[in-house]
Design a protein around this motif. Structure first.
Motif, mmCIF file in Angstrom:
data_model
loop_
_atom_site.group_PDB
_atom_site.id
_atom_site.type_symbol
_atom_site.label_atom_id
_atom_site.label_comp_id
_atom_site.label_asym_id
_atom_site.label_seq_id
_atom_site.Cartn_x
_atom_site.Cartn_y
_atom_site.Cartn_z
ATOM 1 N N ASN A 220 1.153 -3.241 -9.546
ATOM 2 C CA ASN A 220 0.482 -2.583 -8.427
ATOM 3 C C ASN A 220 0.301 -1.111 -8.795
ATOM 4 O OD1 ASN A 220 -0.095 -1.142 -6.000
ATOM 5 N ND2 ASN A 220 0.742 -2.815 -4.783
ATOM 6 N N LYS A 221 -0.930 -0.729 -9.093
ATOM 7 C CA LYS A 221 -1.216 0.637 -9.549
ATOM 8 C C LYS A 221 -1.837 1.508 -8.459
ATOM 9 C CE LYS A 221 -1.882 -0.990 -14.297
ATOM 10 N NZ LYS A 221 -0.539 -0.550 -14.730
ATOM 11 N N THR A 222 -1.944 0.972 -7.247
ATOM 12 C CA THR A 222 -2.646 1.704 -6.184
ATOM 13 C C THR A 222 -1.755 2.131 -5.030
ATOM 14 O OG1 THR A 222 -3.285 -0.373 -5.102
ATOM 15 C CG2 THR A 222 -4.822 0.545 -6.730
ATOM 16 N N ASN B 102 -0.147 7.934 -8.700
ATOM 17 C CA ASN B 102 -0.108 7.689 -7.251
ATOM 18 C C ASN B 102 1.183 8.177 -6.602
ATOM 19 O OD1 ASN B 102 0.830 5.636 -8.994
ATOM 20 N ND2 ASN B 102 0.907 4.137 -7.363
ATOM 21 N N ARG C 21 0.620 4.055 -2.756
ATOM 22 C CA ARG C 21 1.065 5.452 -2.748
ATOM 23 C C ARG C 21 2.585 5.495 -2.687
ATOM 24 N NH1 ARG C 21 -1.895 9.098 1.540
ATOM 25 N NH2 ARG C 21 -1.000 10.699 0.192
ATOM 26 N N SER D 55 5.052 -0.797 -10.738
ATOM 27 C CA SER D 55 3.790 -0.112 -11.071
ATOM 28 C C SER D 55 2.966 -0.881 -12.096
ATOM 29 C CB SER D 55 4.070 1.303 -11.585
ATOM 30 O OG SER D 55 4.656 1.273 -12.877
ATOM 31 N N ASP E 51 0.814 -1.226 0.000
ATOM 32 C CA ASP E 51 0.000 0.000 0.000
ATOM 33 C C ASP E 51 0.842 1.268 0.000
ATOM 34 O OD1 ASP E 51 0.310 0.920 2.999
ATOM 35 O OD2 ASP E 51 -0.238 -1.198 3.113
#
Length: 270
Positions: free
Chosen positions: A80-82, A113, A84, A77, A58
């Motif tokens: 995992n595109k979410t 993000n 931060r 990325s 995360d």
């Protein structure tokens, strides 16, 4: 808390990739996070080997704006595109070692993000980021070759782009830095300004690696003095990557079990 060295210059697990870079995987009560991402997509391959689910990450903390800490962000990325991604606003500035560009891939800035921050930020009750390190005690000698570009001019890098992560967990405090370009003693001085004490654990490279021959007497003096200062503290140190094996061994002679090595594919054990 669980900490696994995903990428480092050496390896403990023969199936894992070792490269000149650093990536640390951390599980806290609230988070799954990465400190840095290594130089290449080795973070992806090593995570698969170790059974670490990168889609569950995360938070990503970029310690400073160099390629060997940011190179895995774009491969990451893709899966995992979410998560931060936090970096200091000066991290994307061009950085150089001599004439060689060592800054981040500019495509990273196009990720939606990414958060560019300035100064200290409390992310939540577990995670705190700080920068603003201005001291110069036992300053790493390898910084002399490093520059950044400001207003079209190359100037000595002041490492304003370097930030440190503090994790609070189960009453203990972890201080994590990628390379400690500002000098680990000066980082600890800044930590004490903020928290009033010393951390229980520190995980960081010390930027003492020498790639062009043996350390000079001046460099050795800085290494030994740093170790003498660190061993006085009620803190356990984990180091590798840019510390370099000769410097690590010099410090180990002084610090004993207070200094422990990092390796790709190895879980940090207390």
């Amino acid at each position: 808390m669980r900490i696994v060295t995903l990428v480092e210059n050496s390896r403990a697990n023969e199936d894992c990739i070792a490269e000149h870079g650093l990536c640390i995987y951390i599980e806290t009560e609230k988070h799954r996070l990465l400190l840095d991402s290594g130089q290449t997509d080795a973070v992806i391959k090593n995570a698969q080997i170790l059974g670490i689910d990168l889609t569950a990450i995360d938070t990503v903390i970029l310690s400073h704006g160099h390629y060997d800490h940011s190179g895995g962000i774009m491969p990451f990325s893709q899966i995992n595109k979410t998560a931060r991604i936090f970096m200091q606003k000066s991290a994307p500035e061009p950085h150089f070692n001599g004439e060689r560009y060592i800054g981040i891939d500019k495509d990273i800035l196009g990720l939606p993000n990414v958060s560019l921050i300035e100064g200290d930020v409390q992310l939540d009750d577990e995670l705190f980021l700080f920068s603003g390190i201005t001291g110069r005690r036992c300053y790493p000698q390898g910084n002399k070759k490093l520059t950044c570009e400001k207003d079209g001019m190359k100037v000595p890098d002041d490492f304003v782009h370097e930030q440190c992560l503090v994790i609070t967990q189960s009453g203990k405090h972890w201080l994590l830095s990628g390379c400690a370009h500002n000098g680990i003693l000066n980082i600890l001085d800044r930590y004490k300004e903020i928290f009033g004490n010393v951390p229980d654990y520190v995980l960081s490279g010390f930027h003492m690696m020498k790639n062009d021959g043996e350390h000079t007497d001046e460099e050795k003096a800085v290494i030994i003095q740093t170790a003498k200062e660190l061993v006085k503290l009620d803190t356990i140190f984990f180091s590798g990557h840019c510390t370099g094996i000769p410097a690590f061994e010099m410090m180990k002679e002084v610090m004993g079990d207070k200094l422990r090595a990092l390796h790709s594919g190895e879980e940090v054990s207390l």
